[in-house]
Design a protein around this motif. Structure first.
Motif, PDB file in Angstrom:
ATOM      1  N   GLN A 154       0.778  -1.189  -0.092  1.00 20.56           N
ATOM      2  CA  GLN A 154      -0.070  -0.195  -0.092  1.00 20.56           C
ATOM      3  C   GLN A 154       0.800   1.351   0.013  1.00 20.56           C
ATOM      4  O   GLN A 154       0.548   2.178  -0.968  1.00 20.56           O
ATOM      5  N   VAL A 155       2.018   1.318   0.730  1.00 16.02           N
ATOM      6  CA  VAL A 155       2.881   2.460   1.002  1.00 16.02           C
ATOM      7  C   VAL A 155       3.517   2.655  -0.220  1.00 16.02           C
ATOM      8  O   VAL A 155       3.928   3.719  -0.861  1.00 16.02           O
ATOM      9  N   LEU A 188      11.110   0.056  12.568  1.00 14.96           N
ATOM     10  CA  LEU A 188      10.540   1.511  12.238  1.00 14.96           C
ATOM     11  C   LEU A 188       9.477   1.738  13.207  1.00 14.96           C
ATOM     12  O   LEU A 188       8.691   0.674  13.828  1.00 14.96           O
ATOM     13  N   ASN A 189       9.197   2.839  13.451  1.00 12.43           N
ATOM     14  CA  ASN A 189       8.211   3.363  14.386  1.00 12.43           C
ATOM     15  C   ASN A 189       6.984   3.971  13.999  1.00 12.43           C
ATOM     16  O   ASN A 189       6.022   4.263  14.588  1.00 12.43           O
ATOM     17  N   SER A 190       6.908   4.132  12.557  1.00 13.06           N
ATOM     18  CA  SER A 190       5.741   4.596  11.971  1.00 13.06           C
ATOM     19  C   SER A 190       5.550   4.343  10.507  1.00 13.06           C
ATOM     20  O   SER A 190       6.606   4.073   9.895  1.00 13.06           O
ATOM     21  N   GLU A 191       4.505   4.487   9.822  1.00 20.45           N
ATOM     22  CA  GLU A 191       4.278   4.465   8.514  1.00 20.45           C
ATOM     23  C   GLU A 191       5.116   5.468   7.950  1.00 20.45           C
ATOM     24  O   GLU A 191       5.576   5.234   6.754  1.00 20.45           O
ATOM     25  N   VAL A 251      -2.074   3.351   7.657  1.00 20.65           N
ATOM     26  CA  VAL A 251      -1.917   1.938   7.879  1.00 20.65           C
ATOM     27  C   VAL A 251      -1.592   2.004   9.591  1.00 20.65           C
ATOM     28  O   VAL A 251      -1.056   2.869  10.237  1.00 20.65           O
ATOM     29  N   ASP A 252      -2.417   1.016  10.310  1.00 20.94           N
ATOM     30  CA  ASP A 252      -2.326   0.925  11.810  1.00 20.94           C
ATOM     31  C   ASP A 252      -0.719   0.385  12.066  1.00 20.94           C
ATOM     32  O   ASP A 252      -0.772  -0.845  12.083  1.00 20.94           O
ATOM     33  N   TRP A 253       0.335   1.036  12.215  1.00 26.62           N
ATOM     34  CA  TRP A 253       1.633   0.339  12.125  1.00 26.62           C
ATOM     35  C   TRP A 253       1.958  -0.142  13.345  1.00 26.62           C
ATOM     36  O   TRP A 253       2.624  -1.329  13.254  1.00 26.62           O
TER      37      TRP A 253
END
Length: 470
Positions: A72-73, A118-121, A262-264
């Motif tokens: 998606q990203v 990774l901490n986030s989208e 996205v719910d990361w």
């Protein structure tokens, strides 16, 4: 070692052949019209060869949520870059090292060891945007003299080392940066383009900086190792400074609001639960304050971790606690339905799946709720209803591999081998088995009429596999 040696030999031969291709005009007369053939895309051909070996050597993450998040990203960024999303392919590799790299032809590999850090989208977007930048600027072939056997051998060594930081791999990795000419100019160009892609796609480019800082912290803690990402992307401190200088234009808030987030935390929990041996929640969620009472989100993510590792009774308890705080949350109901299904509590599984659909906004129903209902109907022998539920999953998530598998099986059971072969082919392709997928598509092709929509879709799938190798 024999496999690596044989791969390097094959790649030496392949790249030598590629290097003889020239885009410069020759003095000879043009070939007759009937003899002209399209010039092979050297990058795509190289990527296809590389992918064949990667599939032999790697274990790929195929969890639907993780794969969907990366795709998606990635596809959003490729669109922002003005390229064809179907020409890029994103793969998640099951390896602990924090690494990501792109191969010519638009093949982007991300290790789940990197995703876990990774901490986030936005950080994921920063990683993918940079790799897309290398592909769109064709950095691999800027200098034909650098496209040689040693370069490919070095790339192969990094890939096939499977993330192990052995001394020979480190030495080769250091040489790879020079051989490929991922020079300072290349890195700066990829970073500059990445910032533009991120802004156009509605991502905050500061995610790139946060990712760089995460890698620097990893390098500090693990001084014995060279993080794989740093091996092939040198000059991190300088790049941080240059990226900061380029962040002069704010992100378009309208684009951010249009982007489906996205719910990361959920994606990261799935990755960590499946890739780590853990005994208690403190190991899985080290950032939680010791002794603090779990809140609704804590119960939900803990339940998800238990669900991913088949600790079903624990998962049910955690989801029930989350629902006590938020009874209208359709995600909790859908996950609880899956937990009840795993525990073979059929009636509760059905009730929770239906509840999830009832509490969802129109058009935002969760595919997992329909999947549970489809499985229940299939096992009850109600195949028409099962087919309906599975197709609802595919309507919301066209690349949902498991649903294509089930649809194929239902069609075979109901005497429709054409549709059965097509959906089985879709499953096999999504499951990274292109050779087996081609066999099923050929089987479907023989059964189809030549001019209907399904025949067209079969041909498209086959053409895409032949063109991209996947």
């Amino acid at each position: 070692m024999k496999k690596i040696a044989s791969l390097m030999t094959a790649l030496v031969f392949f790249l030598t052949a590629c290097a003889t291709l020239s885009t410069r005009p020759t003095q000879s007369a043009p070939a007759p019209e009937t003899e002209r053939r399209p010039t092979p895309d050297r990058g795509k051909e190289l990527g296809k060869q590389f992918l064949v070996e990667a599939r032999k050597q790697y274990r790929f993450v195929k969890d639907q949520e993780v794969v969907n998040a990366v795709n998606q990203v990635g596809r959003r960024l490729v669109t922002a870059a003005g390229a064809d999303p179907d020409a890029f392919h994103f793969f998640v590799v099951k390896e602990v090292q924090p690494n990501a790299f792109a191969i010519p032809g638009g093949y982007v590999f991300v290790f789940d060891g990197l995703l876990a850090k990774l901490n986030s989208e936005e950080e994921l977007a920063g990683v993918l945007a940079h790799e897309i930048g290398h592909v769109t600027h064709n950095h691999f072939f800027k200098d034909d003299a650098k496209v040689n056997a040693l370069t490919l051998a070095a790339i192969a060594a990094i890939l096939l080392s499977k993330g192990q930081a052995a001394a020979p791999t480190i030495a080769i990795a250091a040489g790879t940066a020079a051989q490929l000419q991922f020079s300072r100019e290349n890195e700066e160009e990829a970073d500059a383009s990445a910032i533009q892609y991120l802004k156009k796609a509605g991502y905050d480019p500061r995610g790139m900086l946060h990712f760089f800082q995460t890698l620097m912290a990893y390098e500090t803690i693990n001084r014995v190792e060279i993080p794989a990402y740093l091996s092939t992307h040198p000059g991190l401190e300088n790049r941080i400074h240059l990226v900061e200088l380029r962040m002069d234009r704010p992100v378009d808030g309208k684009l951010q609001s249009l982007r489906k987030p996205v719910d990361w935390e959920r994606v990261q929990t799935v990755i960590q639960a499946k890739s780590r041996i853990w005994q208690d929640v403190a190991q899985l969620f080290p950032k939680r304050r010791p002794g603090a009472a779990p809140d609704e989100r804590d119960h939900y993510l803990t339940g998800l971790a238990y669900l991913m590792t088949d600790r079903v009774a624990d998962a049910i308890a955690e989801y029930q606690a989350a629902l006590a705080a938020s009874p209208d949350n359709p995600v909790y109901h859908a996950d609880l339905a899956t937990a009840y299904l795993k525990s073979q509590d059929i009636e509760r599984a059905r009730a929770e799946a239906v509840e999830s659909l009832k509490r969802s906004r129109p058009g935002e129903e969760l595919p997992s709720a329909y999947l549970v209902l489809g499985i229940l109907e299939e096992h009850a022998g109600r195949l028409d209803e099962a087919l309906h539920q599975y197709k609802e999953v595919i309507r919301r998530d066209p690349d949902h591999a498991f649903s294509h598998y089930h649809v194929g099986q239902v069609y075979f059971q109901t005497g429709n081998p054409l549709e059965g072969a097509y959906h089985t082919g879709r499953y096999l392709r999504l499951n990274l088995e292109p050779e087996a997928a081609l066999r099923e598509f050929k089987r479907a092709q023989h059964l189809s009429s030549k001019n209907d929509d399904l025949a067209r879709m079969i041909r498209e799938q086959m053409d895409q596999i032949i063109a991209a190798g996947i």
